[in-house]
Design a protein around this motif. Structure first.
Motif, PDB file in Angstrom:
ATOM      1  N   VAL A 104       0.838  -1.197   0.000  1.00  0.00           N
ATOM      2  CA  VAL A 104       0.000   0.000   0.000  1.00  0.00           C
ATOM      3  C   VAL A 104       0.873   1.246   0.000  1.00  0.00           C
ATOM      4  O   VAL A 104       0.589   2.217  -0.705  1.00  0.00           O
ATOM      5  N   ASP A 105       1.964   1.224   0.747  1.00  0.00           N
ATOM      6  CA  ASP A 105       2.890   2.364   0.740  1.00  0.00           C
ATOM      7  C   ASP A 105       3.505   2.553  -0.642  1.00  0.00           C
ATOM      8  O   ASP A 105       3.695   3.687  -1.096  1.00  0.00           O
ATOM      9  N   VAL A 108       0.899   4.292  -2.743  1.00  0.00           N
ATOM     10  CA  VAL A 108       0.807   5.705  -2.363  1.00  0.00           C
ATOM     11  C   VAL A 108       1.981   6.478  -2.964  1.00  0.00           C
ATOM     12  O   VAL A 108       1.802   7.570  -3.520  1.00  0.00           O
ATOM     13  N   GLN A 109       3.173   5.920  -2.882  1.00  0.00           N
ATOM     14  CA  GLN A 109       4.354   6.575  -3.442  1.00  0.00           C
ATOM     15  C   GLN A 109       4.212   6.741  -4.952  1.00  0.00           C
ATOM     16  O   GLN A 109       4.499   7.805  -5.500  1.00  0.00           O
ATOM     17  N   ALA A 111       1.444   6.849  -6.663  1.00  0.00           N
ATOM     18  CA  ALA A 111       0.350   7.798  -6.922  1.00  0.00           C
ATOM     19  C   ALA A 111       0.842   9.235  -6.812  1.00  0.00           C
ATOM     20  O   ALA A 111       0.488  10.088  -7.635  1.00  0.00           O
ATOM     21  N   SER A 112       1.659   9.505  -5.814  1.00  0.00           N
ATOM     22  CA  SER A 112       2.146  10.878  -5.635  1.00  0.00           C
ATOM     23  C   SER A 112       3.117  11.274  -6.731  1.00  0.00           C
ATOM     24  O   SER A 112       3.173  12.436  -7.116  1.00  0.00           O
ATOM     25  N   ARG A 139      -7.109  -0.044   2.865  1.00  0.00           N
ATOM     26  CA  ARG A 139      -5.962   0.687   3.421  1.00  0.00           C
ATOM     27  C   ARG A 139      -5.501   1.782   2.463  1.00  0.00           C
ATOM     28  O   ARG A 139      -5.152   2.881   2.898  1.00  0.00           O
ATOM     29  N   ALA A 140      -5.517   1.500   1.151  1.00  0.00           N
ATOM     30  CA  ALA A 140      -5.119   2.506   0.164  1.00  0.00           C
ATOM     31  C   ALA A 140      -6.118   3.663   0.144  1.00  0.00           C
ATOM     32  O   ALA A 140      -5.725   4.832   0.040  1.00  0.00           O
ATOM     33  N   GLN A 141      -7.402   3.340   0.228  1.00  0.00           N
ATOM     34  CA  GLN A 141      -8.433   4.381   0.222  1.00  0.00           C
ATOM     35  C   GLN A 141      -8.233   5.339   1.390  1.00  0.00           C
ATOM     36  O   GLN A 141      -8.457   6.543   1.257  1.00  0.00           O
ATOM     37  N   LYS A 143      -5.398   6.203   2.636  1.00  0.00           N
ATOM     38  CA  LYS A 143      -4.177   6.985   2.469  1.00  0.00           C
ATOM     39  C   LYS A 143      -4.147   7.862   1.218  1.00  0.00           C
ATOM     40  O   LYS A 143      -3.375   8.809   1.166  1.00  0.00           O
ATOM     41  N   LEU A 144      -4.963   7.531   0.215  1.00  0.00           N
ATOM     42  CA  LEU A 144      -4.927   8.249  -1.054  1.00  0.00           C
ATOM     43  C   LEU A 144      -6.086   9.224  -1.178  1.00  0.00           C
ATOM     44  O   LEU A 144      -7.147   9.014  -0.636  1.00  0.00           O
TER      45      LEU A 144
END
Length: 161
Positions: A104-105, A108-109, A111-112, A139-141, A143-144
């Motif tokens: 998931v991290d 997120v990385q 995506a950014s 978990r992604a939802q 954080k994103l």
């Protein structure tokens, strides 16, 4: 302008997965970025219960004893190559990588850094994680700031995210 669709999957993409991605892509061209974790057995206990829920008793107990990191890395690289080739054969623009650590991290990385408009998590059903909303998509939802769709691999079924 080309949109970016992030895909976090635990195994190689299939033709039904590509049909789902084609629907998400719509009329606009899209680049698909595929992320496949090298260590997919994130939770040994979760894998154990997943196999039990599918009445795979022998596989459940084998999952408790299997721990070969090199096999996981090779499987992830193979799944990535297969997924990228399938995407390109179907006319998608695609790139990807395997990840280590928390998947998931990694999503997120990515995506950014990519300015992605949406993310798709494609997994097999995981009884425990799906029930308690601890799956990758949930978990992604959290954080994103973009939409995260959870699809079950090889089907059109949407996970409960």
């Amino acid at each position: 302008m080309t949109q970016t669709i992030l895909v976090l999957t635990e195994e190689a993409l299939t033709l039904p997965d590509l049909r789902n991605l084609r629907t998400l892509q719509g009329e606009e061209p899209a680049e698909v970025v595929v992320l496949i974790p090298e260590d997919r057995n994130e939770s040994v206990l979760g894998e154990f219960f997943r196999h039990l829920s599918l009445l795979e008793v022998g596989e459940a107990f084998r999952s408790l004893s299997s721990d070969d990191r090199r096999d996981d890395e090779a499987a992830a690289r193979g799944a990535l190559e297969q997924s990228l080739q399938l995407l390109r054969d179907e006319g998608f623009t695609a790139r990807g990588r395997t990840t280590t650590g928390n998947p998931v991290d990694a999503l997120v990385q990515e995506a950014s850094g990519s300015g992605a408009a949406q993310a798709v998590v494609i997994t097999r059903p995981h009884a425990m994680a799906d029930t308690f909303h601890t799956d990758w998509a949930n978990r992604a939802q959290d954080k994103l700031g973009i939409a995260v769709l959870h699809l079950y691999s090889g089907s059109g079924f949407i996970g409960d995210s």
